[in-house]
Design a protein around this motif. Structure first.
Motif, PDB file in Angstrom:
ATOM      1  N   ILE A 127       0.799  -1.270  -0.050  1.00 52.01           N
ATOM      2  CA  ILE A 127      -0.149   0.049  -0.048  1.00 52.01           C
ATOM      3  C   ILE A 127       0.820   1.292  -0.064  1.00 52.01           C
ATOM      4  O   ILE A 127       0.648   2.175  -0.770  1.00 52.01           O
ATOM      5  CB  ILE A 127      -0.934  -0.092   1.346  1.00 52.01           C
ATOM      6  CG1 ILE A 127      -1.852  -1.020   1.079  1.00 52.01           C
ATOM      7  CG2 ILE A 127      -1.622   1.507   1.355  1.00 52.01           C
ATOM      8  CD1 ILE A 127      -3.103  -1.340   2.105  1.00 52.01           C
ATOM      9  N   ASP A 128       1.873   1.291   0.896  1.00 56.81           N
ATOM     10  CA  ASP A 128       2.859   2.320   0.703  1.00 56.81           C
ATOM     11  C   ASP A 128       3.360   2.574  -0.620  1.00 56.81           C
ATOM     12  O   ASP A 128       3.811   3.522  -1.029  1.00 56.81           O
ATOM     13  CB  ASP A 128       3.916   2.037   1.791  1.00 56.81           C
ATOM     14  CG  ASP A 128       3.518   2.335   3.145  1.00 56.81           C
ATOM     15  OD1 ASP A 128       2.317   2.628   3.370  1.00 56.81           O
ATOM     16  OD2 ASP A 128       4.325   1.950   4.121  1.00 56.81           O
ATOM     17  N   GLU A 129       3.730   1.477  -1.293  1.00 52.86           N
ATOM     18  CA  GLU A 129       4.459   1.639  -2.587  1.00 52.86           C
ATOM     19  C   GLU A 129       3.309   1.954  -3.628  1.00 52.86           C
ATOM     20  O   GLU A 129       3.725   3.037  -4.296  1.00 52.86           O
ATOM     21  CB  GLU A 129       4.865   0.113  -3.098  1.00 52.86           C
ATOM     22  CG  GLU A 129       6.026  -0.480  -2.191  1.00 52.86           C
ATOM     23  CD  GLU A 129       6.312  -1.870  -2.395  1.00 52.86           C
ATOM     24  OE1 GLU A 129       5.818  -2.528  -3.534  1.00 52.86           O
ATOM     25  OE2 GLU A 129       6.957  -2.596  -1.878  1.00 52.86           O
ATOM     26  N   HIS A 130       2.070   1.885  -3.495  1.00 49.86           N
ATOM     27  CA  HIS A 130       0.894   2.139  -4.373  1.00 49.86           C
ATOM     28  C   HIS A 130       0.982   3.692  -4.134  1.00 49.86           C
ATOM     29  O   HIS A 130       0.863   4.495  -5.246  1.00 49.86           O
ATOM     30  CB  HIS A 130      -0.188   1.594  -3.956  1.00 49.86           C
ATOM     31  CG  HIS A 130      -1.624   1.952  -4.547  1.00 49.86           C
ATOM     32  ND1 HIS A 130      -2.287   1.291  -5.476  1.00 49.86           N
ATOM     33  CD2 HIS A 130      -2.230   3.216  -4.598  1.00 49.86           C
ATOM     34  CE1 HIS A 130      -3.199   2.039  -6.105  1.00 49.86           C
ATOM     35  NE2 HIS A 130      -3.355   3.084  -5.177  1.00 49.86           N
ATOM     36  N   HIS A 131       0.907   4.290  -2.972  1.00 50.63           N
ATOM     37  CA  HIS A 131       0.844   5.607  -2.606  1.00 50.63           C
ATOM     38  C   HIS A 131       2.078   6.470  -3.186  1.00 50.63           C
ATOM     39  O   HIS A 131       2.045   7.607  -3.605  1.00 50.63           O
ATOM     40  CB  HIS A 131       0.587   5.803  -0.940  1.00 50.63           C
ATOM     41  CG  HIS A 131      -0.589   5.647  -0.554  1.00 50.63           C
ATOM     42  ND1 HIS A 131      -1.785   5.618  -1.351  1.00 50.63           N
ATOM     43  CD2 HIS A 131      -0.970   4.761   0.634  1.00 50.63           C
ATOM     44  CE1 HIS A 131      -3.044   5.044  -0.660  1.00 50.63           C
ATOM     45  NE2 HIS A 131      -2.461   4.709   0.610  1.00 50.63           N
ATOM     46  N   ALA A 132       3.172   5.841  -3.237  1.00 49.03           N
ATOM     47  CA  ALA A 132       4.661   6.574  -3.798  1.00 49.03           C
ATOM     48  C   ALA A 132       4.105   6.904  -5.015  1.00 49.03           C
ATOM     49  O   ALA A 132       4.604   7.897  -5.313  1.00 49.03           O
ATOM     50  CB  ALA A 132       5.546   5.508  -3.316  1.00 49.03           C
ATOM     51  N   VAL A 133       3.616   6.012  -5.825  1.00 50.59           N
ATOM     52  CA  VAL A 133       3.209   6.021  -7.469  1.00 50.59           C
ATOM     53  C   VAL A 133       2.379   7.181  -7.692  1.00 50.59           C
ATOM     54  O   VAL A 133       2.600   8.028  -8.396  1.00 50.59           O
ATOM     55  CB  VAL A 133       2.902   4.653  -8.008  1.00 50.59           C
ATOM     56  CG1 VAL A 133       2.522   4.857  -9.534  1.00 50.59           C
ATOM     57  CG2 VAL A 133       4.311   3.955  -8.014  1.00 50.59           C
ATOM     58  N   ASP A 192       4.180  10.465  -5.781  1.00 54.70           N
ATOM     59  CA  ASP A 192       5.730  11.040  -5.797  1.00 54.70           C
ATOM     60  C   ASP A 192       6.074  10.221  -7.084  1.00 54.70           C
ATOM     61  O   ASP A 192       5.789  10.541  -8.225  1.00 54.70           O
ATOM     62  CB  ASP A 192       6.327  10.731  -4.546  1.00 54.70           C
ATOM     63  CG  ASP A 192       7.822  11.055  -4.811  1.00 54.70           C
ATOM     64  OD1 ASP A 192       7.931  11.970  -5.574  1.00 54.70           O
ATOM     65  OD2 ASP A 192       8.430  10.299  -3.908  1.00 54.70           O
ATOM     66  N   ALA A 193       6.761   9.165  -6.718  1.00 54.03           N
ATOM     67  CA  ALA A 193       7.370   8.376  -8.006  1.00 54.03           C
ATOM     68  C   ALA A 193       8.059   6.955  -7.521  1.00 54.03           C
ATOM     69  O   ALA A 193       8.338   6.774  -6.326  1.00 54.03           O
ATOM     70  CB  ALA A 193       8.742   8.974  -8.527  1.00 54.03           C
ATOM     71  N   GLY A 194       7.626   5.904  -8.006  1.00 55.49           N
ATOM     72  CA  GLY A 194       7.952   4.555  -8.087  1.00 55.49           C
ATOM     73  C   GLY A 194       8.590   4.026  -9.230  1.00 55.49           C
ATOM     74  O   GLY A 194       8.244   4.344 -10.255  1.00 55.49           O
ATOM     75  N   MET A 195       9.136   2.920  -8.964  1.00 53.55           N
ATOM     76  CA  MET A 195       9.721   2.128 -10.286  1.00 53.55           C
ATOM     77  C   MET A 195       9.396   0.768 -10.198  1.00 53.55           C
ATOM     78  O   MET A 195       9.468   0.031  -8.840  1.00 53.55           O
ATOM     79  CB  MET A 195      11.391   2.427 -10.382  1.00 53.55           C
ATOM     80  CG  MET A 195      12.085   1.888  -9.081  1.00 53.55           C
ATOM     81  SD  MET A 195      13.898   2.341  -9.430  1.00 53.55           S
ATOM     82  CE  MET A 195      14.463   1.932  -8.061  1.00 53.55           C
ATOM     83  N   PHE A 196       9.320   0.089 -11.296  1.00 55.85           N
ATOM     84  CA  PHE A 196       8.992  -1.386 -11.393  1.00 55.85           C
ATOM     85  C   PHE A 196      10.011  -2.122 -12.127  1.00 55.85           C
ATOM     86  O   PHE A 196      10.087  -1.501 -13.382  1.00 55.85           O
ATOM     87  CB  PHE A 196       7.580  -1.613 -12.009  1.00 55.85           C
ATOM     88  CG  PHE A 196       6.650  -0.862 -11.050  1.00 55.85           C
ATOM     89  CD1 PHE A 196       5.705  -1.695 -10.228  1.00 55.85           C
ATOM     90  CD2 PHE A 196       6.322   0.469 -11.282  1.00 55.85           C
ATOM     91  CE1 PHE A 196       4.770  -0.863  -9.605  1.00 55.85           C
ATOM     92  CE2 PHE A 196       5.249   1.120 -10.939  1.00 55.85           C
ATOM     93  CZ  PHE A 196       4.519   0.326  -9.682  1.00 55.85           C
ATOM     94  N   ASP A 197      10.408  -3.354 -11.949  1.00 50.83           N
ATOM     95  CA  ASP A 197      11.083  -4.158 -13.025  1.00 50.83           C
ATOM     96  C   ASP A 197      10.110  -4.833 -13.666  1.00 50.83           C
ATOM     97  O   ASP A 197       9.194  -5.730 -13.104  1.00 50.83           O
ATOM     98  CB  ASP A 197      12.055  -4.903 -12.079  1.00 50.83           C
ATOM     99  CG  ASP A 197      12.769  -6.076 -12.852  1.00 50.83           C
ATOM    100  OD1 ASP A 197      12.994  -5.803 -14.117  1.00 50.83           O
ATOM    101  OD2 ASP A 197      13.539  -7.134 -12.327  1.00 50.83           O
ATOM    102  N   GLN A 222       7.177   5.799 -12.653  1.00 56.54           N
ATOM    103  CA  GLN A 222       5.654   6.351 -12.673  1.00 56.54           C
ATOM    104  C   GLN A 222       5.167   7.014 -11.483  1.00 56.54           C
ATOM    105  O   GLN A 222       5.821   6.686 -10.370  1.00 56.54           O
ATOM    106  CB  GLN A 222       4.841   4.953 -12.635  1.00 56.54           C
ATOM    107  CG  GLN A 222       5.053   3.895 -13.853  1.00 56.54           C
ATOM    108  CD  GLN A 222       4.469   4.369 -15.127  1.00 56.54           C
ATOM    109  OE1 GLN A 222       3.174   4.320 -15.214  1.00 56.54           O
ATOM    110  NE2 GLN A 222       5.077   4.883 -15.996  1.00 56.54           N
ATOM    111  N   GLY A 223       4.636   8.024 -11.658  1.00 58.60           N
ATOM    112  CA  GLY A 223       4.172   8.935 -10.643  1.00 58.60           C
ATOM    113  C   GLY A 223       4.358  10.563 -11.072  1.00 58.60           C
ATOM    114  O   GLY A 223       5.125  10.616 -12.060  1.00 58.60           O
ATOM    115  N   PRO A 224       3.800  11.510 -10.457  1.00 61.77           N
ATOM    116  CA  PRO A 224       3.868  12.718 -10.579  1.00 61.77           C
ATOM    117  C   PRO A 224       5.250  13.359 -10.878  1.00 61.77           C
ATOM    118  O   PRO A 224       5.908  14.125 -11.339  1.00 61.77           O
ATOM    119  CB  PRO A 224       2.793  13.565  -9.640  1.00 61.77           C
ATOM    120  CG  PRO A 224       2.732  12.486  -8.559  1.00 61.77           C
ATOM    121  CD  PRO A 224       2.881  11.074  -9.359  1.00 61.77           C
TER     122      PRO A 224
END
Lengths: 368, 127
Positions: free
Chosen positions: A34-40, A43-48, A152-154
């Motif tokens: 859920i924290d990873e979801h909110h980061a995207v 803010d910004a998150g990355m996925f392999d 991904q993310g703003p």
């Protein structure tokens, strides 16, 4: 034994919980999904996403386009400017969905397809058959030498520019759903697309295997949050995007899978599956559901009861942005948005409302 | 993995803490919450309900999956932790503080037959 992406070692070092997905060992989360979801969303998150496969389609000018004009259900002639991308289904002759993919038009002698992990071999076999029949001079090259990282993310674009020297000049002008290539002093030949699977802005970056670890680490140094498949699933479902093998597959028409907008039946061109789709009237459709009652979480395969007959949840989850449960469900075609239905959740019937996806775009809830 | 010594365990990953009034408090282990991931819904048994040994009597749902919680002892439910309904993530934050329900066992001696911390630690290490 499932395959490991080139980033496997870094995922394990970061404490990822790993699962098998499409024959690949992939991180499901590094901590709280859920924290990873909110980061995207915030803010910004990355996925392999290196399990997905880039396939280059090359040949004498116009021959790759001629092949794809028949192979893809969406019309590659919509791609007029180099770098433009198109989302499309790959259909069998009977209209069943072999895969969904993104096709990038780079030059008249080069298109790039990005296909799903579990379907790569099947797609290549199918496309090779079409090449033999229709365009023997065209080559299909699966790029096993490339890794893929989705940011991904703003703040995803700004943080990518911080991580890759010289990338801002090349990628800042990119419109949504376009791509560009660049040579990076640190990470080699990059293919950067302003695409994604989260409903947020960002890039999908294809990088040579040998530079993937360095790029992943450089993005982490910019404060981009590592995200796993768990967050990827809640993000794509909030964004109303289908998952192949779950929301559509070979047994179901794309017109009953929410993909009618990608199937170009209007133009005179012929394509694989066209005749079958034109002959069959869709009886069902893929709709969004918003759970109204307390009492559980919507999940795939739950039964949906409507006044027009039964349906089935194809993907369901808890939506962290909305703080409620949502789903995609295949229901009788006449069940309209706004209709109240019931879903059987662990033996209880809970009320849900039919809505038109997406549920969330660019951090904003579109349903309530 | 965190396995406190002040309570007992079962192989379905519930913990059981004996209380001074003869009741037992039951929750899920840290190992269980980590495997489930972020919890978003819990359903708890009502006080007064009689439960059999290994009867499914509570549900914990994470973003990923729903999971039944089995009663590690036969007895009568005397309390449930209703604060979890609004805050299921408390189980992720501290699985040994965020209890699910309390029961009065039919056989008070049965608690001693459950796994101790060392045996449960060994079980999850082998899993």
């Amino acid at each position: 034994m499932s395959k490991a992406t080139v980033l496997n070692r870094l995922h394990r070092a970061a404490g990822a919980r790993m699962v098998d997905f499409g024959g690949w060992q992939m991180p499901v989360s590094y901590g709280s999904q859920i924290d990873e979801h909110h980061a995207v969303r915030r803010d910004a998150g990355m996925f392999d996403v290196s399990h997905m496969r880039a396939v280059d389609v090359r040949g004498e000018p116009s021959t790759p386009r001629d092949l794809l004009r028949y192979a893809l259900a969406n019309n590659v002639d919509k791609l007029k400017t180099p770098g433009r991308a198109l989302y499309s289904c790959l259909l069998r002759g009977d209209g069943g969905v072999l895969d969904d993919l993104i096709a990038y038009f780079m030059r008249e002698d080069w298109f790039r397809l990005v296909v799903n992990a579990a379907t790569t071999d099947k797609d290549l076999a199918w496309l090779s058959g079409l090449v033999r029949e229709r365009a023997p001079q065209v080559s299909l090259q699966p790029r096993d030498d490339l890794a893929m990282i989705a940011v991904q993310g703003p703040q995803a674009r700004a943080k990518t520019w911080g991580a890759i020297a010289g990338s801002e000049a090349v990628t800042a002008p990119l419109a949504p759903f376009t791509a560009a290539t660049m040579t990076s002093a640190d990470f080699g030949e990059l293919f950067v697309a302003r695409t994604g699977y989260t409903g947020e802005d960002g890039f999908e970056i294809t990088v040579p295997d040998v530079h993937a670890e360095a790029l992943w680490s450089a993005l982490a140094d910019q404060g981009v949050t590592r995200c796993g498949l768990g967050a990827r699933d809640t993000l794509r479902l909030e964004a109303g995007m289908n998952l192949y093998g779950q929301d559509m597959d070979e047994r179901v028409s794309p017109l009953e899978s929410g993909l009618g907008w990608t199937v170009d039946l209007a133009s005179p061109r012929d394509f694989s599956g066209k005749a079958a789709l034109a002959a069959a009237k869709p009886l069902r459709r893929l709709a969004g559901l918003l759970l109204c009652d307390e009492g559980g979480v919507l999940r795939a395969h739950q039964c949906v009861y409507t006044d027009s007959g039964a349906g089935e949840v194809t993907s369901g989850t808890w939506a962290p942005t909305l703080e409620r449960s949502i789903a995609l469900a295949r229901v009788p075609a006449e069940v309209a948005a706004g209709t109240m239905v019931e879903v059987e959740v662990r033996g209880k019937r809970l009320a849900a409302r039919v809505v038109k996806p997406p549920f969330v775009r660019h951090g904003v809830a579109l349903v309530s | 993995m965190n396995v406190p010594n002040d309570r007992r365990y079962v192989d379905s990953h519930e913990w059981i803490r004996p209380e001074s009034d003869g009741t037992v408090t039951i929750g899920i282990t840290d190992h269980a919450q980590a495997a489930l991931g972020d919890l978003v819904y819990v359903e708890l048994p009502k006080p007064g309900r009689k439960v059999a040994l290994n009867e499914a009597c509570a549900v914990v749902e994470s973003v990923k999956a729903a999971s039944d919680v089995y009663s590690p002892l036969a007895g009568e439910i005397v309390a449930s932790n209703d604060t979890l309904t609004a805050k299921p993530e408390a189980v992720n934050e501290d699985a040994y503080a965020a209890w699910l329900f309390r029961l009065r066992p039919d056989d008070a001696a049965a608690v001693a037959g459950l796994l101790d911390a060392a045996a449960y630690s060994k079980l999850i290490a082998e899993a």
